[in-house]
Design a protein around this motif. Structure first.
Motif, short mmCIF file in Angstrom:
data_model
loop_
_atom_site.label_atom_id
_atom_site.label_comp_id
_atom_site.label_asym_id
_atom_site.label_seq_id
_atom_site.Cartn_x
_atom_site.Cartn_y
_atom_site.Cartn_z
N ALA A 40 32.00 39.29 63.98
CA ALA A 40 30.69 39.15 64.61
C ALA A 40 29.69 39.81 63.66
CB ALA A 40 30.76 39.70 66.16
N SER A 41 28.60 39.29 63.40
CA SER A 41 27.77 40.16 62.22
C SER A 41 26.84 40.95 63.35
CB SER A 41 26.77 38.79 61.92
OG SER A 41 27.65 38.19 61.04
N ALA A 42 26.49 42.09 62.73
CA ALA A 42 25.49 42.86 63.21
C ALA A 42 23.99 42.24 63.35
CB ALA A 42 25.12 44.17 62.47
N GLN A 43 23.38 42.43 64.22
CA GLN A 43 21.76 42.05 64.59
C GLN A 43 22.09 40.60 64.87
OE1 GLN A 43 19.42 44.09 64.56
NE2 GLN A 43 20.12 45.94 63.61
N SER A 44 22.71 40.23 65.98
CA SER A 44 23.02 38.88 66.39
C SER A 44 23.29 38.79 67.95
CB SER A 44 24.10 38.36 65.34
OG SER A 44 25.48 39.07 65.96
N TYR A 45 22.85 37.82 68.03
CA TYR A 45 22.96 37.48 69.54
C TYR A 45 24.18 36.61 69.88
CZ TYR A 45 18.05 37.85 69.27
OH TYR A 45 16.50 38.13 69.25
N ILE A 46 25.03 37.04 71.02
CA ILE A 46 26.35 36.40 71.34
C ILE A 46 26.09 36.15 72.79
CG2 ILE A 46 27.50 37.76 69.37
CD1 ILE A 46 28.11 39.83 71.34
N VAL A 47 26.98 35.07 73.08
CA VAL A 47 27.31 34.76 74.44
C VAL A 47 28.82 35.14 74.78
CG1 VAL A 47 27.28 32.74 75.99
CG2 VAL A 47 25.58 32.99 73.98
N LEU A 48 29.09 35.50 76.05
CA LEU A 48 30.34 35.76 76.30
C LEU A 48 30.81 34.72 77.72
CD1 LEU A 48 29.24 38.86 75.79
CD2 LEU A 48 31.67 39.08 75.93
N ARG A 49 31.67 33.75 77.94
CA ARG A 49 31.87 32.97 78.68
C ARG A 49 33.31 33.61 79.54
NH1 ARG A 49 28.34 28.81 78.46
NH2 ARG A 49 27.50 28.62 76.44
N ALA A 50 33.37 33.85 80.84
CA ALA A 50 34.39 34.06 81.70
C ALA A 50 34.67 33.23 82.66
CB ALA A 50 34.28 35.48 82.15
N GLU A 51 36.04 32.98 82.96
CA GLU A 51 36.54 31.87 83.97
C GLU A 51 37.55 32.48 84.76
OE1 GLU A 51 37.30 27.05 84.87
OE2 GLU A 51 36.48 27.92 82.86
N MET A 52 37.79 32.28 86.05
CA MET A 52 38.92 32.72 86.62
C MET A 52 40.05 31.58 86.62
SD MET A 52 39.61 34.01 90.52
CE MET A 52 38.54 35.61 90.38
N ALA A 53 41.27 31.59 86.20
CA ALA A 53 42.13 30.66 85.80
C ALA A 53 43.07 30.49 87.08
CB ALA A 53 43.01 30.88 84.70
N LYS A 54 43.08 31.62 87.87
CA LYS A 54 44.01 31.76 89.01
C LYS A 54 43.98 33.04 89.66
CE LYS A 54 48.51 32.47 88.47
NZ LYS A 54 49.77 32.14 88.13
N MET A 55 43.99 33.03 90.97
CA MET A 55 44.00 34.45 92.00
C MET A 55 45.15 34.31 92.91
SD MET A 55 40.78 35.88 94.07
CE MET A 55 40.76 37.42 94.62
N GLU A 56 45.56 35.23 93.01
CA GLU A 56 46.98 35.44 94.13
C GLU A 56 46.77 36.73 94.69
OE1 GLU A 56 50.53 34.82 92.21
OE2 GLU A 56 50.29 32.56 92.01
N GLY A 57 46.42 37.09 95.78
CA GLY A 57 46.29 38.09 96.54
C GLY A 57 45.32 39.39 95.82
N ARG A 58 45.88 40.29 95.21
CA ARG A 58 44.92 41.23 94.41
C ARG A 58 45.09 40.79 93.11
NH1 ARG A 58 46.72 46.40 94.55
NH2 ARG A 58 48.73 46.05 94.92
N LYS A 59 45.33 39.96 92.62
CA LYS A 59 45.68 39.73 91.28
C LYS A 59 44.69 38.25 90.73
CE LYS A 59 50.33 41.25 90.71
NZ LYS A 59 51.69 40.87 90.08
N ALA A 60 44.11 38.61 89.74
CA ALA A 60 43.05 37.44 89.16
C ALA A 60 43.55 37.32 87.69
CB ALA A 60 41.64 37.80 89.28
N TRP A 61 43.68 36.30 87.32
CA TRP A 61 43.96 35.87 85.60
C TRP A 61 42.79 35.34 85.14
CZ3 TRP A 61 47.90 35.94 89.31
CH2 TRP A 61 48.82 36.58 89.19
N MET A 62 42.03 35.76 84.09
CA MET A 62 40.77 35.47 83.57
C MET A 62 40.96 34.77 82.16
SD MET A 62 38.64 36.32 85.79
CE MET A 62 37.42 36.01 85.01
#
Length: 203
Positions: free
Chosen positions: A146-168
């Protein structure tokens, strides 16, 4: 706090930043006017906010992204965050300066992992009953520096959730100046857990 109430509170953060430096204003304007931002803003499934501006300034200063890493040559402006209504997807857009490098003009890989971790945590915490999740495991595959002085995008999605656990799952990619196709910087998977005791741990 319900997801709807949380979204309303975080949306108010959009009015908190008044950039003062010319460079900061230009960066903020670029993100606001970029086609990716406009498309997310027009999508009724997403709510826009700047959660790193949320809460008292004294508490923000003690947090990594909102305090220690905030600055014109680090995380230049508070990131723009888009949450899907059901809380299972999140997109974060930001600019990274030149004082967070590991090699000349190359952003430190630890910062990339930190940004992914923060985004994943915010995404899954929105759907945990107590609104708090902590990292149990994080795996990052780096694809391109990743270059300095650059714009970036982060994308997150929950794949699965069980009780107190979440897989991202998610990725971080470039936000191209000319609106062209982004380049993949890193991909990641993680497991987050809602602690049994969450007092004082809110985002």
């Amino acid at each position: 706090m319900s997801i709807a109430r949380l979204a309303k509170v975080e949306t108010q953060t959009l009015r908190l930043l008044q950039p003062t430096y010319r460079t900061t204003k230009a960066i903020d304007t670029f993100i606001q006017d970029h086609p990716v931002t406009r498309a997310l803003r027009a999508n009724p499934k997403f709510t826009e906010s700047r959660p790193h501006l949320n809460g008292p300034e004294l508490l923000r200063d003690r947090k990594l992204l909102a305090g220690s890493l905030a600055g014109t040559q680090m995380i230049s402006v508070p990131p723009y965050v888009f949450n899907e209504t059901n809380g299972k997807r999140m997109v974060m857009i930001l600019h990274v300066g030149g004082d967070v490098c590991s090699h000349p003009d190359i952003i430190h890989g630890g910062l990339i992992a930190t940004l992914i971790d923060d985004t994943f945590c915010r995404c899954c915490s929105a759907v945990f009953p107590k609104r708090v999740g902590v990292t149990a495991n994080l795996n990052v595959d780096y694809r391109k520096p990743a270059s300095a002085q650059s714009y970036i995008v982060l994308r997150a999605e929950m794949a699965k959730m069980e009780g107190r656990k979440a897989w991202m799952e998610g990725r971080i990619e470039t936000l191209e100046l000319d609106g062209g196709d982004p380049s993949l910087i890193a991909e990641a998977k993680a497991l987050f857990i809602q602690p049994r005791k969450t007092e004082g741990m809110g985002l």
